[in-house]
Write a protein that holds these residues in place. Sequence first.
Motif, mmCIF file in Angstrom:
data_model
loop_
_atom_site.group_PDB
_atom_site.id
_atom_site.type_symbol
_atom_site.label_atom_id
_atom_site.label_comp_id
_atom_site.label_asym_id
_atom_site.label_seq_id
_atom_site.Cartn_x
_atom_site.Cartn_y
_atom_site.Cartn_z
ATOM 1 N N CYS A 36 3.872 3.409 8.078
ATOM 2 C CA CYS A 36 2.934 3.774 7.014
ATOM 3 C C CYS A 36 2.604 2.560 6.153
ATOM 4 C CB CYS A 36 3.546 4.888 6.173
ATOM 5 S SG CYS A 36 2.560 5.358 4.737
ATOM 6 N N LEU A 37 3.636 1.774 5.799
ATOM 7 C CA LEU A 37 3.433 0.596 4.962
ATOM 8 C C LEU A 37 2.537 -0.425 5.661
ATOM 9 C CD1 LEU A 37 4.247 -0.839 2.311
ATOM 10 C CD2 LEU A 37 6.164 -1.858 3.570
ATOM 11 N N TYR A 38 2.731 -0.624 6.944
ATOM 12 C CA TYR A 38 1.922 -1.568 7.704
ATOM 13 C C TYR A 38 0.448 -1.144 7.688
ATOM 14 C CZ TYR A 38 -0.063 -3.978 11.728
ATOM 15 O OH TYR A 38 -0.871 -4.728 12.544
ATOM 16 N N MET A 39 0.177 0.151 7.918
ATOM 17 C CA MET A 39 -1.215 0.655 7.907
ATOM 18 C C MET A 39 -1.861 0.446 6.546
ATOM 19 S SD MET A 39 -1.102 4.272 9.936
ATOM 20 C CE MET A 39 -0.522 4.391 11.627
ATOM 21 N N ARG A 40 -1.119 0.773 5.518
ATOM 22 C CA ARG A 40 -1.725 0.723 4.178
ATOM 23 C C ARG A 40 -1.961 -0.718 3.723
ATOM 24 N NH1 ARG A 40 1.293 5.854 1.152
ATOM 25 N NH2 ARG A 40 -0.080 7.431 2.106
ATOM 26 N N LYS A 41 -1.017 -1.617 4.013
ATOM 27 C CA LYS A 41 -1.253 -3.007 3.639
ATOM 28 C C LYS A 41 -2.434 -3.589 4.394
ATOM 29 C CE LYS A 41 3.305 -4.506 2.015
ATOM 30 N NZ LYS A 41 4.435 -5.449 2.221
ATOM 31 N N ARG A 42 -2.577 -3.161 5.657
ATOM 32 C CA ARG A 42 -3.682 -3.660 6.474
ATOM 33 C C ARG A 42 -5.018 -3.115 5.980
ATOM 34 N NH1 ARG A 42 -4.070 -2.904 13.068
ATOM 35 N NH2 ARG A 42 -6.044 -4.062 13.338
ATOM 36 N N ARG A 43 -5.046 -1.862 5.567
ATOM 37 C CA ARG A 43 -6.316 -1.247 5.148
ATOM 38 C C ARG A 43 -6.614 -1.455 3.674
ATOM 39 N NH1 ARG A 43 -7.043 3.619 4.877
ATOM 40 N NH2 ARG A 43 -9.216 3.734 5.522
ATOM 41 N N LEU A 44 -5.538 -1.460 2.852
ATOM 42 C CA LEU A 44 -5.745 -1.443 1.412
ATOM 43 C C LEU A 44 -5.366 -2.744 0.721
ATOM 44 C CD1 LEU A 44 -4.231 2.117 0.785
ATOM 45 C CD2 LEU A 44 -6.642 1.532 1.141
ATOM 46 N N GLY A 45 -4.634 -3.620 1.410
ATOM 47 C CA GLY A 45 -4.178 -4.849 0.782
ATOM 48 C C GLY A 45 -2.770 -4.697 0.238
ATOM 49 N N GLU A 46 -2.216 -5.817 -0.230
ATOM 50 C CA GLU A 46 -0.832 -5.846 -0.691
ATOM 51 C C GLU A 46 -0.654 -5.165 -2.037
ATOM 52 O OE1 GLU A 46 1.835 -7.147 0.817
ATOM 53 O OE2 GLU A 46 0.838 -7.987 2.581
ATOM 54 N N LYS A 47 -1.691 -5.189 -2.867
ATOM 55 C CA LYS A 47 -1.556 -4.722 -4.248
ATOM 56 C C LYS A 47 -2.312 -3.407 -4.452
ATOM 57 C CE LYS A 47 0.733 -8.388 -5.619
ATOM 58 N NZ LYS A 47 2.141 -8.298 -6.067
ATOM 59 N N HIS A 48 -1.832 -2.380 -3.832
ATOM 60 C CA HIS A 48 -2.484 -1.077 -3.953
ATOM 61 C C HIS A 48 -1.447 -0.016 -4.288
ATOM 62 C CE1 HIS A 48 -4.786 2.561 -2.882
ATOM 63 N NE2 HIS A 48 -5.863 1.807 -3.079
ATOM 64 N N GLU A 49 -1.826 0.963 -5.071
ATOM 65 C CA GLU A 49 -0.895 2.001 -5.495
ATOM 66 C C GLU A 49 -0.279 2.732 -4.306
ATOM 67 O OE1 GLU A 49 1.115 5.410 -6.618
ATOM 68 O OE2 GLU A 49 1.044 3.350 -7.315
ATOM 69 N N ASP A 50 -1.070 3.002 -3.246
ATOM 70 C CA ASP A 50 -0.522 3.707 -2.088
ATOM 71 C C ASP A 50 0.546 2.859 -1.390
ATOM 72 O OD1 ASP A 50 -2.154 5.798 -2.631
ATOM 73 O OD2 ASP A 50 -3.655 5.327 -1.115
ATOM 74 N N VAL A 51 0.399 1.567 -1.446
ATOM 75 C CA VAL A 51 1.437 0.681 -0.929
ATOM 76 C C VAL A 51 2.703 0.815 -1.780
ATOM 77 C CG1 VAL A 51 2.079 -1.733 -0.546
ATOM 78 C CG2 VAL A 51 -0.221 -0.936 0.064
ATOM 79 N N ALA A 52 2.526 0.816 -3.097
ATOM 80 C CA ALA A 52 3.667 0.989 -3.997
ATOM 81 C C ALA A 52 4.358 2.331 -3.768
ATOM 82 C CB ALA A 52 3.200 0.871 -5.447
#
Length: 1244
Positions: free
Chosen positions: A946-962
Motif C-alpha cells: 500500500c505504501l509503495y502505491m501511494r508514494k508512487r501515485r501521491l508522492g512522499e509528502k501526502h496524508e494517505d502516505v502518513a
Amino acid sequence: MTTYLSSRRKQQQQLDEKEDGKILIVLDDVYCKEDLYWFQFDMPADDSKKDEEDTEKGTKKIYCDILTTTKLRSLTSSSRTIVTHLLSEKESLSLLMTEASLSRDHVASTSDEAKDIVRKCAYHPLAVRSVGRWMGLKYETAGVVNSVEEIHQDVYKCMQSVASYEKDVNELSQQQRIQRIRQGVKKNEEEKAPNLIYAIMNHSLSPALDGKSTNLIKFCFAAFVTVFCKTTSPSSSRSCFSLIPIPTETAYEFFQKIVETEERLLSEGERAEDSFFQSSHRKDAIMLITEALAELGVFHIINQYNVQEDDTVKEEAFIQINHDIQIEYGDYLSMPQPSSNSFSSVWKKLINNDSEKKWNNTYVSSFYSLKQQCSWNDANPDGSHVYALSHMPTHMLRAKRIKECCTLLRNEFFIRGRIYSMGFQEAVDQHVSDVEALYEEMLNATVQLDLDEPNDVMQDSYEKLADAIKRGKKLHDLSNGVDFDESDHSSAAATTHENRRCTGLLAGTLFHRLAYSLAQKNNWAPAIGLYRSSENLISSELGEETEIVASILYSMGWIFFEMDNYEKSVSALKVRVKKSVSVLKDCVRIWNALRIADNSYDETATKSFPLTQVQFRQELHKARALAKLGEVMEFMSEYESAIEYYEKSFDILKKEPNRNRMEMSMVLHGKGLAYYWKNGEKEDLEQAMKCFEQSLRFKQVILGFSDIGLASTYEQMGNVMVEMGETSAAVPLYDEALRIIKQVELPTQEQETDIMTMQGALCCINGYYDKGISLYSKITNIMKRKMGYQEEKVACIFNLMAKAYEKIEEHRKACKMYEECLKLRKSAVGSDHLKVASTLYDMALMFHKRGKPTRALACLEESRRIRIDRLGSSVPVAETLQQLGNISKFAAQYGAAINFYEGALAMRKELHGESHESVADVLQEMGDLMDDLGEYETAMNKFGDCLYMRKRRLGEKHEDVASVLYAMGFTLLNKEEYERSMSFFEEALTIRIDVFGVEHSLVGDTYNIMGFIEAKREELDKALVFLMKAYQIRGNIGETLKASDTLKNIGNVHREQCNLKEAVDCYEDSLRMRRSELGDKHDKVADALISLGTVRYDMSLHDSAMANYKEALEIRRDVYGDFDDRVASVQQNIGIMQFRAGNLTEAKHHLDEFVKIRRVNKTKESADYVNILFMIGNINRINGYDTQAKAAWSEALEIFKHIGLAKENPELARTLDNLLESPDPAEKQNTVIGKISVNLLGEK
C-alpha cells in the motif's frame, strides 16, 4: 383532429401545387400579440417551385394573409394599419335618430338638446345607441320633443352620477380602487364612456311607475346575466362572459320564477291592486320585461327555423345580449353593493353572496317545472330542452345541487339526449367537462355528501357514455351493411340520423378523450381499458403506424408508470413497469417508421432551415417517448439505460434548440437525476451537476430568473453539492430555491414541504441538527395527513432525518429512521431496487456504530445481493464487500473478513487497475486485519504494498502516505518492536506537520500514541512530553473528548511514577470533561470512574474507590444491559476489592455475577477467569462450604491447564493440585493468594 393528422401532408402538397394558394384569415378583436402567432403558417420554400419573389434559397413561403381588428395600437405595425376614429357629431346624431326609430334628418336631430346628448355620450357608438333606444321608448309615451328634452335631462343626470362616481373613487384607497376595477365598474381609468353607459343603463332600466322608479327590469337583467352569461375562468377566480343565445321560453319561465320568489323587490306601486305585476297579469308583465330590454338595445331577438325529423319546420325565438359592456353591467348589478352608493336598501338586501347559487337554483326549478313531462332523449327537443342538455349540469353545480348533478350525469337517457342534440364530438367534450367539474366539487365539498366516491362517479358516468359511443358505432356499421348478432341496436330508420351514428375513427378518438380524463384523476384501470379500445379502433381505421396510435401508446406507457406511485403490490409493480417499457418502445418504433416513410425527411434535415411542422411534431413526440423511457428506467434504478435514453431524446431535441428549450431542460433534469442516484461517485455527481446547470440555463431563457419552475433545479443542485461534501456551495443554491418558492402567494402543500425540506437541510449544514430534525418531522406529518402518503418522498425525508441523528451521534434513533425509510422504499419501489440497497448499506454502518455487528452484517449481505444482481462487478459492490470485511473483522469473524477483502481487492483491480488508490485502501484494511490476527509480517507486507502505491501515485509528502506509516507503527507496537515503531510514527508525524501544520487533529493523535510507546518503554518523562503536546493540541482545536483521553493517559503515567495525587487530578479533569460533553450516562464516563477508583484504592481511599466503581457499574448496566462483558469487568474489580476488605458476602455476590456473565456470553477463557474461580473457592471454603469450594477449584484447575498456563507454570500447577488435596484452609488461602495474582485489573 384525427382528420388533420392523417391528411396534413396531402394538404401541404395541394398548397404547393397552387400558383395562387393564399388564404385570408380574419381575426376580430385581438387582445394579445401571442394570439397572432397561432395563425402565421409559414412553410419552408421548395427550391424546385420557388416564386419569382423568392430572392434567396431557403426563404419562407407565405400561405395566408391575416386581417386583424383590435383596440390596441401596440399590436399593429404603422405601415399596414388602418385607424378608425370615434363617430363625428353628424354620424352620432344620425345614429341617435335611427336607434330612436326616427328618420336620420328628423328635425329633432338639429336641436341643441340632441347635440348636447351626443356630446355628453363622448360620441361613443354604444352610448349613443343606448340613449337612442331609451329615447325611442320615451317617444312612444311623450312625443318627439318631450322625449328629446327628457332624455337630455336624464343624460345630464347620468353625467352627474358619473362625476359623483369619480369623486367617490378619489376617496377610495388604492386596494379599493383595484377591487372596483376588477368588478368591471370601471374598465379604463382614461375612458369615461363605459361609466356613462353604466349610468345610462341604470336610468333606462329603472322606468317610473306612478312617479316611482322600479327595479324589476334591472333585477331580472342582473339575474339573467348571472345565470346565463357569467362563467368562471378555469385558470383564475375572475369572471368571464358568454354570449350564447338563450331560448325565450327559458327566459320567460326564469323571469316568472324570479318574480315569484322575490316579490318584495316590487315597489309599493307595483303591489297595488291594479298593478299588472299581480299574478293575474304576471305573464304579460314578464313578456314586457323582455320586450323592454329588446327595445332598449340590450336584448337581441333571434328567430331560428329548425327542420324536424318528420320534415316539418319549427320556428323558435332566442335572446342574445348585444354587447359585452352590457353583460358587465349586469354582472356589476349582481354584486353586493357598498353602503355608499345609490342603490336602495331593499336592493342591497336582495343582492348578496348567495345570489348566484339562488338564481341558478331558480333556473333548474323553472326548467323542471316547464318540462316535467318531457324525456331527456326526445326525438324533437325544443330550444329550452337543447339548452338544458348542454348546460344543466353546470347550473346544478352552481346551485350546489351536487347530488342531482351526480344522478343526471349518470343518466343514460340524458347522455343519449346530449348526443342526439349535439353530436358525438361536442357531446363528449361537454360531458367530460361537466364530469370533471363535478369531480372537483365533490372533492372540495365542505359538508358530508351521501354519495359514491368521486372516482366511482366518474368511472360510472364514462362507462355509460362509452356504451352510447359503442351503440353509435354499431349503428354506423349497420348503416353500412354490417350484420350483428346482438339485438341491442335501433331500427334501420334510426341509423339515418347523423348525430346518432359514430364512425370507428371518431369512436377511437372519443375513447382517447375519456381515457385521458380518467388518467388525469388517477383512475388508472378504466383508463387503460379505454386506451386499449381507442388503439384498436384507430389502428383498424388508419393502420398501426400512425401518429395518433403512437400518442396512445405513449399515454399508456405513462399510465403504467404512474400507477406505481399508488399501487402497493410489489409483484404488480414489476408487471406494470414492464408493460410501460413495452408500450413506450412500440411508440418509439412507430415514430421511427413514420420518419422512414417521409422520403423528404433526410434531405430536409440536412438543410440550413428548420424541419417542417409535420416532421418537427413527429420528432418531438419521439423525443418525449424516449424521455419517458428514461424516466421509467430511472425508476427501475437502471441508471445506465436511463442516461442512454435521455441522451437519445436530447439528440433529437437539439436539432431545433430554439423551439425545444423547455423539453431540453426537462430531459437534462431527468438525466441529472439519473447520474445523481447512480453510484454516488465523484465523476457521476459532477456529471449530474453539469446536467442541472444546463437545464437551468434553458429554463432561464424561457421563464426568466424568478419562475417557480427554476426552484426544483436549484434544489437538486444543492443536493448534489451536499453529496459531494461541498456544503458551503449548497447554501446559496438552497437560498435561491427558497427565494423563488416564497414568491408564490398561495403555495401548494408540495411547495410548502419543499420549503421545509430545504430549510431543514440548511439547518443541518449550519449545525442546527435538532431544528432540522424538527422540520423533517413536520414534513412527514403533512405528507401523511394532507398530501397522501407518497412513500418514496417520505422515505427520502426519513433518510435525511437518519443522517441528522447520525451527526449528533443519536445512533439508536438514526437506525429507527433508516428502518422506516427501508420499509417505505421496499413498498414503493420493490425489494431489489438500488435505493433499497443504499438504505441497507447506511443502516449497516449505524448498527456497526451501535456495536451490533450481527445486524450490520445481515444488512450488508442483503445490500450486496441486490447490488450484484443489478450491477455486477461495480464500485458499489466493491464498497459493500469492503465494509463486510471491516465489520466481520470487528465481529472477530476473521475468515469471512479475509474472503470479503480478497473479493473487494480483486474487483477493485478489475475496475480500476493494479495501482489505483482504491486498491491501496483495501490493502491497508487487509493489513489491519492481519495485525488483529497477530500475523504481523503479513500485515507489514500488505502495508508495504500500500505504501509503495501511494508514494508512487501521491508522492512522499501526502496524508494517505502518513496514514499507512501510522498503521505500520501500530503493527510494530503490537509486535513490541518499540524503536522501529517510533521511527514510523516520527515519519508520519513529520508529514502531517508539513501537510496540516502543528495545530491539527492528526498531529495530536500521533503525539498521543508516541507518548504511549515511550510509556511502554518506561521512558516516562519522554512520555509526558509527547502526551502534553497531544493534550495542548487537542485542547486548542476543541477536541474535548480526545483531550480527556490524553489526560487519562497522563494520569496513567503519573500513577506509574507513583505521583498518585497528580494522577487523581488528571482522572478527575478527564471525568469532568466527559460528563460535560457526553452527559452522565456514557461508557467513557464509566471508564474514567474506573481509573479514578483504581488510583484511589491505591491511595487506601476505599470508600471513595468503591463509590466510583459502583457508579461505573450502574452506567454500564444502563448503556449495555446486565449481561455485557464490560459490566462483568466492573463486577470483577468490585468483588476483588470487597474480598481484600474482608467483606466476603459482598465479594462473592459480585464475583458470582462476573462468572455468570462470562458463561452466558461464552467469553473466551483467560487467566483472570481462573483467578476469580479460585477466589470464589476460597470464600466458600472459609464459609465452610467445602463441596462448593472444591467444585470452583476443580473448574479453575481444568481451565488453567486447558489454556496452557500449566505448561508455562508447572510449579504453580503442582501447587494447585496439592491445594485440592490439602484439608488445611490456611494452606489453601496462602497458596492461592501467594502464587496467583489477584491485583485489581484496569481497563485496556
